[in-house]
Design a protein around this motif. Structure first.
Motif, PDB file in Angstrom:
ATOM      1  N   ASP A   1      -4.838  -4.952  12.204  1.00  0.00           N
ATOM      2  CA  ASP A   1      -6.433  -4.781  12.553  1.00  0.00           C
ATOM      3  C   ASP A   1      -6.724  -3.362  12.661  1.00  0.00           C
ATOM      4  OD1 ASP A   1      -6.846  -7.872  14.281  1.00  0.00           O
ATOM      5  OD2 ASP A   1      -6.967  -7.319  12.070  1.00  0.00           O
ATOM      6  N   SER A   2      -6.009  -2.463  13.216  1.00  0.00           N
ATOM      7  CA  SER A   2      -6.103  -1.258  13.431  1.00  0.00           C
ATOM      8  C   SER A   2      -6.244  -0.130  12.511  1.00  0.00           C
ATOM      9  CB  SER A   2      -5.085  -0.672  14.419  1.00  0.00           C
ATOM     10  OG  SER A   2      -3.871  -0.896  13.849  1.00  0.00           O
ATOM     11  N   VAL A   3      -5.729  -0.783  11.231  1.00  0.00           N
ATOM     12  CA  VAL A   3      -5.839   0.156  10.010  1.00  0.00           C
ATOM     13  C   VAL A   3      -6.503  -0.534   8.996  1.00  0.00           C
ATOM     14  CG1 VAL A   3      -3.297   0.862  10.646  1.00  0.00           C
ATOM     15  CG2 VAL A   3      -3.592  -0.970   9.108  1.00  0.00           C
ATOM     16  N   LYS A   4      -7.108  -1.629   9.088  1.00  0.00           N
ATOM     17  CA  LYS A   4      -7.859  -2.246   8.062  1.00  0.00           C
ATOM     18  C   LYS A   4      -8.828  -1.317   7.499  1.00  0.00           C
ATOM     19  CE  LYS A   4      -6.798  -7.309   8.588  1.00  0.00           C
ATOM     20  NZ  LYS A   4      -7.479  -8.484   9.238  1.00  0.00           N
ATOM     21  N   GLY A   5      -9.132  -1.310   6.257  1.00  0.00           N
ATOM     22  CA  GLY A   5     -10.220  -0.485   5.587  1.00  0.00           C
ATOM     23  C   GLY A   5     -10.034   1.080   5.645  1.00  0.00           C
ATOM     24  N   ARG A   6      -8.527   1.397   6.102  1.00  0.00           N
ATOM     25  CA  ARG A   6      -8.510   2.857   6.261  1.00  0.00           C
ATOM     26  C   ARG A   6      -7.126   3.074   5.301  1.00  0.00           C
ATOM     27  NH1 ARG A   6      -7.279   5.320  10.865  1.00  0.00           N
ATOM     28  NH2 ARG A   6      -6.392   3.385  11.912  1.00  0.00           N
ATOM     29  N   PHE A   7      -6.272   2.218   5.588  1.00  0.00           N
ATOM     30  CA  PHE A   7      -4.890   2.178   4.970  1.00  0.00           C
ATOM     31  C   PHE A   7      -4.927   1.452   3.728  1.00  0.00           C
ATOM     32  CE2 PHE A   7      -2.230   3.870   8.702  1.00  0.00           C
ATOM     33  CZ  PHE A   7      -3.177   4.684   9.205  1.00  0.00           C
ATOM     34  N   THR A   8      -4.020   1.634   2.591  1.00  0.00           N
ATOM     35  CA  THR A   8      -3.709   0.773   1.622  1.00  0.00           C
ATOM     36  C   THR A   8      -2.156   0.954   1.322  1.00  0.00           C
ATOM     37  OG1 THR A   8      -6.167   1.226   0.905  1.00  0.00           O
ATOM     38  CG2 THR A   8      -4.374   0.368  -0.727  1.00  0.00           C
ATOM     39  N   ILE A   9      -1.574  -0.320   1.210  1.00  0.00           N
ATOM     40  CA  ILE A   9      -0.200  -0.427   0.861  1.00  0.00           C
ATOM     41  C   ILE A   9      -0.084  -0.789  -0.651  1.00  0.00           C
ATOM     42  CG2 ILE A   9       0.090  -2.833   1.540  1.00  0.00           C
ATOM     43  CD1 ILE A   9       2.742  -1.977   2.376  1.00  0.00           C
ATOM     44  N   SER A  10       0.694  -0.202  -1.297  1.00  0.00           N
ATOM     45  CA  SER A  10       1.128  -0.484  -2.877  1.00  0.00           C
ATOM     46  C   SER A  10       2.349  -0.416  -3.146  1.00  0.00           C
ATOM     47  CB  SER A  10       0.004   0.268  -3.918  1.00  0.00           C
ATOM     48  OG  SER A  10       0.265   1.642  -3.584  1.00  0.00           O
ATOM     49  N   ARG A  11       2.460  -0.895  -4.466  1.00  0.00           N
ATOM     50  CA  ARG A  11       4.043  -0.592  -4.716  1.00  0.00           C
ATOM     51  C   ARG A  11       4.055  -0.389  -6.365  1.00  0.00           C
ATOM     52  NH1 ARG A  11       7.254  -5.861  -3.002  1.00  0.00           N
ATOM     53  NH2 ARG A  11       9.019  -4.635  -4.480  1.00  0.00           N
ATOM     54  N   ASP A  12       5.130   0.245  -6.896  1.00  0.00           N
ATOM     55  CA  ASP A  12       5.516   0.335  -8.126  1.00  0.00           C
ATOM     56  C   ASP A  12       6.707  -0.067  -8.423  1.00  0.00           C
ATOM     57  OD1 ASP A  12       5.856   1.663 -10.628  1.00  0.00           O
ATOM     58  OD2 ASP A  12       4.670   3.397 -10.423  1.00  0.00           O
ATOM     59  N   ASN A  13       6.975  -0.966  -9.110  1.00  0.00           N
ATOM     60  CA  ASN A  13       8.222  -1.603  -9.238  1.00  0.00           C
ATOM     61  C   ASN A  13       9.215  -0.880 -10.240  1.00  0.00           C
ATOM     62  OD1 ASN A  13       8.005  -3.707  -7.233  1.00  0.00           O
ATOM     63  ND2 ASN A  13       7.532  -5.180  -8.725  1.00  0.00           N
ATOM     64  N   GLY A  14       8.269  -0.074 -11.253  1.00  0.00           N
ATOM     65  CA  GLY A  14       9.127   0.675 -12.279  1.00  0.00           C
ATOM     66  C   GLY A  14       9.576   1.988 -11.529  1.00  0.00           C
ATOM     67  N   LYS A  15       8.994   2.335 -10.339  1.00  0.00           N
ATOM     68  CA  LYS A  15       9.681   3.558  -9.612  1.00  0.00           C
ATOM     69  C   LYS A  15      10.369   3.313  -8.432  1.00  0.00           C
ATOM     70  CE  LYS A  15       5.941   6.573 -11.569  1.00  0.00           C
ATOM     71  NZ  LYS A  15       4.967   7.539 -11.229  1.00  0.00           N
ATOM     72  N   ASN A  16      10.421   1.967  -8.174  1.00  0.00           N
ATOM     73  CA  ASN A  16      11.084   1.333  -6.623  1.00  0.00           C
ATOM     74  C   ASN A  16      10.743   2.100  -5.605  1.00  0.00           C
ATOM     75  OD1 ASN A  16      13.027  -0.091  -8.750  1.00  0.00           O
ATOM     76  ND2 ASN A  16      14.590   1.224  -8.364  1.00  0.00           N
ATOM     77  N   THR A  17       9.422   2.279  -5.663  1.00  0.00           N
ATOM     78  CA  THR A  17       8.688   2.851  -4.440  1.00  0.00           C
ATOM     79  C   THR A  17       7.411   2.024  -4.061  1.00  0.00           C
ATOM     80  OG1 THR A  17       9.145   5.142  -5.603  1.00  0.00           O
ATOM     81  CG2 THR A  17       7.586   5.127  -3.971  1.00  0.00           C
ATOM     82  N   VAL A  18       7.507   2.176  -2.684  1.00  0.00           N
ATOM     83  CA  VAL A  18       6.145   1.589  -1.955  1.00  0.00           C
ATOM     84  C   VAL A  18       5.586   2.771  -1.429  1.00  0.00           C
ATOM     85  CG1 VAL A  18       7.594   1.033   0.059  1.00  0.00           C
ATOM     86  CG2 VAL A  18       5.508   0.037  -0.409  1.00  0.00           C
ATOM     87  N   TYR A  19       4.363   2.803  -1.361  1.00  0.00           N
ATOM     88  CA  TYR A  19       3.082   3.511  -0.834  1.00  0.00           C
ATOM     89  C   TYR A  19       2.364   3.150   0.461  1.00  0.00           C
ATOM     90  CZ  TYR A  19       4.543   5.568  -5.459  1.00  0.00           C
ATOM     91  OH  TYR A  19       5.087   6.052  -6.559  1.00  0.00           O
ATOM     92  N   LEU A  20       1.942   4.130   1.126  1.00  0.00           N
ATOM     93  CA  LEU A  20       1.049   3.807   2.090  1.00  0.00           C
ATOM     94  C   LEU A  20      -0.041   5.015   2.098  1.00  0.00           C
ATOM     95  CD1 LEU A  20       0.227   2.017   4.261  1.00  0.00           C
ATOM     96  CD2 LEU A  20       1.457   3.468   6.028  1.00  0.00           C
ATOM     97  N   GLN A  21      -1.177   4.745   1.559  1.00  0.00           N
ATOM     98  CA  GLN A  21      -2.306   5.774   1.530  1.00  0.00           C
ATOM     99  C   GLN A  21      -3.029   5.626   3.010  1.00  0.00           C
ATOM    100  OE1 GLN A  21      -3.213   8.120  -0.810  1.00  0.00           O
ATOM    101  NE2 GLN A  21      -4.414   8.648   0.944  1.00  0.00           N
ATOM    102  N   MET A  22      -3.122   6.912   3.774  1.00  0.00           N
ATOM    103  CA  MET A  22      -3.830   6.429   4.861  1.00  0.00           C
ATOM    104  C   MET A  22      -5.011   7.617   4.762  1.00  0.00           C
ATOM    105  SD  MET A  22      -0.542   6.495   7.447  1.00  0.00           S
ATOM    106  CE  MET A  22      -0.079   8.423   6.961  1.00  0.00           C
ATOM    107  N   ASN A  23      -5.968   7.029   4.979  1.00  0.00           N
ATOM    108  CA  ASN A  23      -7.432   7.766   5.051  1.00  0.00           C
ATOM    109  C   ASN A  23      -7.944   7.514   6.364  1.00  0.00           C
ATOM    110  OD1 ASN A  23      -7.159   8.356   2.462  1.00  0.00           O
ATOM    111  ND2 ASN A  23      -8.233   6.485   1.827  1.00  0.00           N
ATOM    112  N   SER A  24      -8.778   8.517   6.816  1.00  0.00           N
ATOM    113  CA  SER A  24      -9.651   8.659   7.921  1.00  0.00           C
ATOM    114  C   SER A  24      -8.807   8.341   9.231  1.00  0.00           C
ATOM    115  CB  SER A  24     -10.679   7.254   7.797  1.00  0.00           C
ATOM    116  OG  SER A  24     -11.734   7.335   6.807  1.00  0.00           O
ATOM    117  N   LEU A  25      -7.776   9.367   9.195  1.00  0.00           N
ATOM    118  CA  LEU A  25      -6.765   9.314  10.364  1.00  0.00           C
ATOM    119  C   LEU A  25      -7.283   9.651  11.596  1.00  0.00           C
ATOM    120  CD1 LEU A  25      -3.851  10.709   8.000  1.00  0.00           C
ATOM    121  CD2 LEU A  25      -3.807   8.506   9.452  1.00  0.00           C
TER     122      LEU A  25
END
Length: 124
Positions: free
Chosen positions: A62-86
């Protein structure tokens, strides 16, 4: 055995953004649910966000909803966390983790492999 390596942490002012990356090696990345956790000094490790194997099912604290976004790229074997409005309260060591199961991904005990962590510091 899966190895995870986080990157992208640093010092940022409140209101700023950071993008964390977690590169995986040694396993079949697409078969793992992935999660981002954080641990602040004197506090327990807590879930920040999770993304399941499908890539379409996600969960956010709940503390990060609307500010953080998780995504993954299976082709690059990578997961991301975009953090906005820190915020200063986002300051912590951030860890990525991988789990071989098909549960909710919301709990630390579900995860089998952990990275070493990357420090995120948000100044006020």
């Amino acid at each position: 055995q899966v190895q995870l390596a986080e990157s992208g942490g640093g010092l940022v002012q409140a209101g700023g953004s950071l993008r964390l990356s977690c590169a995986a090696s040694g396993g079949t990345f697409s078969s793992y649910g992935m999660g981002w956790f954080r641990q602040a000094p004197g506090k327990e490790r807590e879930i920040v966000a999770a993304i399941r194997q499908s890539g379409t099912t996600t969960y956010y604290a709940d503390s990060v909803k609307g500010r953080f976004t998780i995504s993954r790229d299976n082709g690059k074997n990578t997961v991301y966390l975009q953090m906005n409005s820190l915020k200063p309260e986002d300051t912590a060591v951030y860890y990525c983790a991988a789990d071989r199961h098909y549960g909710s991904g919301r709990n630390t005990y579900e995860y089998d492999y952990w990275g070493q962590g990357t420090q995120v510091t948000v100044s006020s």
